[in-house]
Design an enzyme around this catalytic site. Structure first.
Site, PDB file in Angstrom:
ATOM      1  N   GLU A  48      -6.221   8.903   2.954  1.00 33.58           N
ATOM      2  CA  GLU A  48      -5.340   7.842   3.476  1.00 33.58           C
ATOM      3  C   GLU A  48      -3.999   8.446   3.827  1.00 33.58           C
ATOM      4  O   GLU A  48      -3.375   8.100   4.818  1.00 33.58           O
ATOM      5  CB  GLU A  48      -5.180   6.737   2.434  1.00 33.58           C
ATOM      6  CG  GLU A  48      -4.393   5.520   2.911  1.00 33.58           C
ATOM      7  CD  GLU A  48      -2.894   5.634   2.718  1.00 33.58           C
ATOM      8  OE1 GLU A  48      -2.451   6.587   2.051  1.00 33.58           O
ATOM      9  OE2 GLU A  48      -2.150   4.793   3.250  1.00 33.58           O
ATOM     10  N   GLU A  49      -3.545   9.364   3.019  1.00 40.42           N
ATOM     11  CA  GLU A  49      -2.207   9.935   3.214  1.00 40.42           C
ATOM     12  C   GLU A  49      -2.113  10.789   4.481  1.00 40.42           C
ATOM     13  O   GLU A  49      -1.017  11.099   4.932  1.00 40.42           O
ATOM     14  CB  GLU A  49      -1.815  10.791   1.990  1.00 40.42           C
ATOM     15  CG  GLU A  49      -1.754  10.021   0.685  1.00 40.42           C
ATOM     16  CD  GLU A  49      -0.583   9.049   0.596  1.00 40.42           C
ATOM     17  OE1 GLU A  49       0.137   8.867   1.585  1.00 40.42           O
ATOM     18  OE2 GLU A  49      -0.411   8.438  -0.475  1.00 40.42           O
TER      19      GLU A  49
ATOM     20  N   HIS B 235       5.653   9.462  -3.352  1.00 37.09           N
ATOM     21  CA  HIS B 235       5.313  10.742  -2.718  1.00 37.09           C
ATOM     22  C   HIS B 235       6.040  11.923  -3.354  1.00 37.09           C
ATOM     23  O   HIS B 235       6.297  12.939  -2.696  1.00 37.09           O
ATOM     24  CB  HIS B 235       5.564  10.695  -1.205  1.00 37.09           C
ATOM     25  CG  HIS B 235       4.530   9.899  -0.467  1.00 37.09           C
ATOM     26  ND1 HIS B 235       4.466   9.799   0.902  1.00 37.09           N
ATOM     27  CD2 HIS B 235       3.506   9.136  -0.928  1.00 37.09           C
ATOM     28  CE1 HIS B 235       3.458   9.037   1.249  1.00 37.09           C
ATOM     29  NE2 HIS B 235       2.867   8.611   0.160  1.00 37.09           N
TER      30      HIS B 235
ATOM     31  N   HIS C 214      -7.055   3.441  -1.640  1.00 32.38           N
ATOM     32  CA  HIS C 214      -7.223   4.874  -1.351  1.00 32.38           C
ATOM     33  C   HIS C 214      -7.070   5.642  -2.652  1.00 32.38           C
ATOM     34  O   HIS C 214      -6.235   5.317  -3.500  1.00 32.38           O
ATOM     35  CB  HIS C 214      -6.269   5.358  -0.262  1.00 32.38           C
ATOM     36  CG  HIS C 214      -4.843   5.552  -0.646  1.00 32.38           C
ATOM     37  ND1 HIS C 214      -4.364   6.723  -1.230  1.00 32.38           N
ATOM     38  CD2 HIS C 214      -3.780   4.734  -0.535  1.00 32.38           C
ATOM     39  CE1 HIS C 214      -3.066   6.615  -1.422  1.00 32.38           C
ATOM     40  NE2 HIS C 214      -2.682   5.419  -1.029  1.00 32.38           N
TER      41      HIS C 214
HETATM   42  N1  DTR Z   1       1.127   3.880   3.142  1.00 30.11           N
HETATM   43  C1  DTR Z   1       1.122   3.839   1.700  1.00 30.11           C
HETATM   44  C2  DTR Z   1       2.384   3.266   1.102  1.00 30.11           C
HETATM   45  C3  DTR Z   1       2.885   2.083   1.795  1.00 30.11           C
HETATM   46  C4  DTR Z   1       4.034   1.994   2.480  1.00 30.11           C
HETATM   47  N2  DTR Z   1       4.147   0.703   2.934  1.00 30.11           N
HETATM   48  C5  DTR Z   1       3.059   0.018   2.589  1.00 30.11           C
HETATM   49  C6  DTR Z   1       2.700  -1.307   2.813  1.00 30.11           C
HETATM   50  C7  DTR Z   1       1.484  -1.785   2.318  1.00 30.11           C
HETATM   51  C8  DTR Z   1       0.670  -0.926   1.606  1.00 30.11           C
HETATM   52  C9  DTR Z   1       1.020   0.415   1.365  1.00 30.11           C
HETATM   53  C10 DTR Z   1       2.237   0.857   1.865  1.00 30.11           C
HETATM   54  C11 DTR Z   1       0.948   5.220   1.171  1.00 30.11           C
HETATM   55  O1  DTR Z   1       1.893   6.018   1.236  1.00 30.11           O
HETATM   56  O2  DTR Z   1      -0.123   5.482   0.657  1.00 30.11           O
HETATM   57 ZN    ZN Z   2       1.278   7.377  -0.125  1.00 33.06          ZN
HETATM   58 ZN    ZN Z   3      -0.781   4.652  -0.899  1.00 30.13          ZN
END
Ligand code: DTR
Ligand code: ZN
Ligand code: ZN
Ligand code: CA
Length: 436
Positions: free
Chosen positions: A170-171, A286, A124
């Protein structure tokens, strides 16, 4: 202590002698006609970091972020698209709307390969609004971008068709990748043989986590890191928390790498990876401090090289090839507490360098293996330590080692070097082999 070993039969001795006189051709089961996986090039860390510098500049010039719906995100898309267009990719910008703003997915197809076997890799490209998002996820975006550019530099002609993707929003909940999958016709979806996801691959206090959603894809990454001597763990922080979930939800095989986000690194993990226990893998997750200063270069380099390894391995071989085996079965006596001896395997007819996970099978008969030091010596003389001496009193060394020999030309005289560094025990090299 004098040891008598059951010597080989006369017939085997003839084979053994032949082994001494001439290289053993690849074993009969190695199918030379099958397209073999080609070793990946090194991905230059400096190139990956240069992309991160650009993304940082974009964020700085656009309100401090690259978030969905903000100017910094579209500027990020345009930066990558320009690089990919110049490198010969067929790029597509797919628009969607969410949270009242237009989002963009960037898709880049490398011309060629079997259109019915599409291997995808993605990341992303958007950040959160609070910062530049350099680790999350400039790191994955830049690693995938530089791998795509390496495909172009190599003018790779893979068996499979390669498609790279950078996702928007994605966020906000995997919005861009969900939109892509939802709008991919079922017949096109069925052609996607796998999707590899890279979200946070340069965390400052890194872990080395491999997605365990698909065994075959997981193995490609685990083998790579084993070749580096880097331990890995399965990724558990976020099943479903990144764009691979959009593909997994429709039954497409997924894999990927992750260096950690807000969870803290344990003391046990520090033992294998270094870093700081009790501290988050990424303290700036973040946050506004997720800048170019929030990157561990070693992790970014290793993971970028792992992306290339996976692409080359999965896209250039039709299946995981059995490998070409080069073996020497000649017995070579090992003098007690004496000089090192060697056994040679001559490799020829291959192209490029040896693989990042070169398999070295060793069969040494000995009654006190702790006396033995074992090295693989490449044709140019570079030595790779396979086994150190120890107080291990057990018999024999019958093992398979994996060596990252990707900097060594494949062809030439490879040697197994064995030295007995302790008294009163002798033995011999029974056989050894290289599997490419
Ligand atoms: N969701 C992603 C960060 C994240 C948190 N746990 C995982 C596990 C595998 C990949 C990504 C992530 C983000 O904040 O973009
Ligand atoms: Zn993120
Ligand atoms: Zn991420
Ligand atoms: Ca590298």
């Amino acid at each position: 202590m004098t040891l008598s070993f059951p010597r080989r039969t006369a017939a085997a001795a003839v084979i053994a002698l032949a082994g001494l006189l001439a290289p053993v051709a690849p074993a009969a089961n190695a199918s030379i006609s099958t397209p073999q996986a080609v070793a990946a090039p090194d991905i230059p860390l400096a190139n990956v970091k240069a992309h991160l510098t650009q993304l940082q500049s974009i964020a700085t010039a656009n309100g401090g972020n690259r978030a969905h719906g903000r100017p910094g995100y579209l500027a990020s898309v345009n930066y990558l698209k320009a690089k990919l267009d110049a490198a010969g990719f067929i790029t597509t910008v797919q628009q969607f709307t969410t949270s009242g703003a237009v989002g963009y997915n960037l898709i880049a197809d490398w011309p060629g390969g079997d259109p019915n076997q599409v291997l995808m890799a993605g990341a992303h490209l958007d950040s959160v609004t609070s910062g530049a998002g350099i680790n999350d996820n400039g790191s994955g975006s830049a690693g995938v971008l530089e791998t795509a550019l390496a495909v172009s530099r190599a003018q790779l002609q893979p068996t499979k068709h390669l498609r790279f993707a950078w996702w928007g929003a994605e966020e906000l909940g995997l919005v861009g990748s969900r939109y892509y999958v939802a709008n991919l016709p079922a017949a096109e979806r069925a052609k996607v043989s796998g999707y590899l996801n890279f979200d946070m691959i340069g965390s400052p206090n890194p872990g080395y986590f491999v997605y365990d959603d698909n065994v075959a894809l997981e193995k490609v990454f685990k083998d790579y890191f084993a070749g580096l001597g880097v331990a890995t763990e399965i990724e558990t922080e976020g099943d479903g928390r990144s764009d691979h979930a959009s593909f997994k939800n429709v039954g497409i095989a997924v894999g990927g790498l992750f260096t950690g986000a807000g969870r803290t690194k344990t003391a046990a993990q520090v033992q294998k990876w270094g870093g700081t226990a009790g501290q988050a893998f990424d303290r700036c997750y973040h946050s506004s401090c997720d800048t170019t200063a929030n990157i561990n270069d070693t992790a970014l380099d290793r993971n970028s090289d792992a992306i290339a390894h996976a692409i080359w391995t999965l896209a250039t071989g039709t299946t995981t090839p059995p490998g070409d085996v080069y073996e020497n079965v000649a017995d070579v006596a090992i003098p007690d507490n004496g000089a090192a001896v060697t056994s040679t395997v001559n490799v020829s007819g291959r192209t490029g360098n040896a693989p990042a996970a070169l398999s070295v099978g060793v069969d040494i008969k000995h009654t006190w293996r702790g006396d033995l030091v074992v090295d693989l010596v490449a044709p140019d003389g570079s030595a790779y330590r396979l086994k150190n001496s120890s107080n291990d009193q057990a018999d024999n060394v019958i093992a398979t080692y994996t060596v990252n020999a990707s900097s060594e030309p494949a062809n030439g005289a490879w040697k197994l070097r064995v030295q007995d560094v302790g008294p009163q025990d002798t033995g011999f090299i029974d056989s050894w082999k290289l599997t490419f």
